[in-house]
Motif scaffolding. Sequence first.
Motif, PDB file in Angstrom:
ATOM      1  N   GLU A   1      39.515  45.808  41.211  1.00 55.96           N
ATOM      2  CA  GLU A   1      39.575  47.941  41.481  1.00 55.96           C
ATOM      3  C   GLU A   1      38.459  48.249  41.782  1.00 55.96           C
ATOM      4  O   GLU A   1      38.315  48.358  42.553  1.00 55.96           O
ATOM      5  N   ASN A   2      37.438  48.126  41.238  1.00 56.45           N
ATOM      6  CA  ASN A   2      36.604  48.442  40.930  1.00 56.45           C
ATOM      7  C   ASN A   2      35.866  48.376  42.370  1.00 56.45           C
ATOM      8  O   ASN A   2      34.895  49.223  43.300  1.00 56.45           O
TER       9      ASN A   2
ATOM     10  N   PHE B   1      37.575  48.604  46.103  1.00 63.41           N
ATOM     11  CA  PHE B   1      37.036  49.886  46.062  1.00 63.41           C
ATOM     12  C   PHE B   1      35.919  50.371  47.103  1.00 63.41           C
ATOM     13  O   PHE B   1      35.609  50.647  47.697  1.00 63.41           O
ATOM     14  N   SER B   2      34.848  50.062  45.935  1.00 64.12           N
ATOM     15  CA  SER B   2      33.481  50.341  46.284  1.00 64.12           C
ATOM     16  C   SER B   2      33.369  50.329  48.099  1.00 64.12           C
ATOM     17  O   SER B   2      32.656  50.334  48.249  1.00 64.12           O
TER      18      SER B   2
ATOM     19  N   LEU C   1      35.376  48.505  49.792  1.00 66.27           N
ATOM     20  CA  LEU C   1      36.518  49.760  51.359  1.00 66.27           C
ATOM     21  C   LEU C   1      35.690  50.871  51.572  1.00 66.27           C
ATOM     22  O   LEU C   1      36.182  51.050  52.375  1.00 66.27           O
ATOM     23  N   SER C   2      35.564  51.701  50.572  1.00 66.38           N
ATOM     24  CA  SER C   2      35.134  52.505  50.697  1.00 66.38           C
ATOM     25  C   SER C   2      33.554  52.933  51.656  1.00 66.38           C
ATOM     26  O   SER C   2      33.032  54.111  52.186  1.00 66.38           O
TER      27      SER C   2
ATOM     28  N   PHE D   1      47.280  47.444  49.024  1.00 68.91           N
ATOM     29  CA  PHE D   1      46.897  47.149  47.877  1.00 68.91           C
ATOM     30  C   PHE D   1      48.083  47.006  46.892  1.00 68.91           C
ATOM     31  O   PHE D   1      47.969  46.947  45.501  1.00 68.91           O
TER      32      PHE D   1
ATOM     33  N   ILE E   1      42.945  53.952  39.753  1.00 68.21           N
ATOM     34  CA  ILE E   1      42.700  54.089  41.583  1.00 68.21           C
ATOM     35  C   ILE E   1      41.262  54.092  41.459  1.00 68.21           C
ATOM     36  O   ILE E   1      41.174  55.680  40.876  1.00 68.21           O
TER      37      ILE E   1
ATOM     38  N   SER F   1      35.821  55.864  43.947  1.00 68.45           N
ATOM     39  CA  SER F   1      35.671  55.535  45.017  1.00 68.45           C
ATOM     40  C   SER F   1      36.534  56.099  46.333  1.00 68.45           C
ATOM     41  O   SER F   1      36.350  55.665  47.383  1.00 68.45           O
ATOM     42  N   ILE F   2      38.186  56.020  45.575  1.00 65.22           N
ATOM     43  CA  ILE F   2      39.115  56.012  47.336  1.00 65.22           C
ATOM     44  C   ILE F   2      38.259  57.441  47.703  1.00 65.22           C
ATOM     45  O   ILE F   2      38.636  57.474  49.308  1.00 65.22           O
TER      46      ILE F   2
ATOM     47  N   MET G   1      36.947  57.364  51.272  1.00 62.34           N
ATOM     48  CA  MET G   1      37.694  56.680  51.891  1.00 62.34           C
ATOM     49  C   MET G   1      38.266  57.931  53.428  1.00 62.34           C
ATOM     50  O   MET G   1      39.595  57.952  53.268  1.00 62.34           O
TER      51      MET G   1
ATOM     52  N   LEU H   1      48.024  54.373  52.427  1.00 62.66           N
ATOM     53  CA  LEU H   1      47.732  53.506  51.582  1.00 62.66           C
ATOM     54  C   LEU H   1      48.704  53.616  50.899  1.00 62.66           C
ATOM     55  O   LEU H   1      49.287  53.709  50.566  1.00 62.66           O
TER      56      LEU H   1
END
Length: 180
Positions: A111-112, A115-116, A118-119, A129, A137, A140-141, A144, A150
């Motif tokens: 996830e880290n 999300f890095s 995707l952000s 997801f 979570i 980095s969320i 976004m 979400l």
Amino acid sequence: DTMRHLFIQASTLSVFPESIKKYKNLEKLTLRRCRAVHLQDLFEKIKDLPNLTEISLEHSDKARLPENIYKLKSLKKLNLEGNKLNALPDSMAFCPQVEEINLRNNIYLDENAAFSILSKIKSLKSLNFSGSRLQSIPSSIGAMNKLESLNLSHNLITEIPEEVEKLKTLKTLDLSSNKS
């Protein structure tokens, strides 16, 4: 040249013919349970299709996406549900128009790292997801800033980070069926 949606299911096709470049009106490409398809070659062949806004690569056991995904300039919707992705390519951050990504049931993604990347997609409005065994979570969320929807349902999430407050455009947040 009038085809708008090409749907292929459970095919052993590995390489698309050059003629796919001729389908200038193609808007959606769906490959479901197509484990053999060589994505790097495919993306190279379809990169200049001006109307191709949606690609669905469902349940195809893909562990990786090729780095040339950023060449799909008109792509807006990307469905990667039910694959075996273990990482997202760094170049995904440079997909200029992607608004919607479905990563449902991709249980091997970190996830880290995900999300890095995707952000960094500035146009992203919707992210699914769910069912991916996410345990947290990532902070980095908060980057976004255009996210409207979400879905993190059916995961192992136990807390919501403060960075979620930065999501000023968020309209829908689904955290149902998580650990607590």
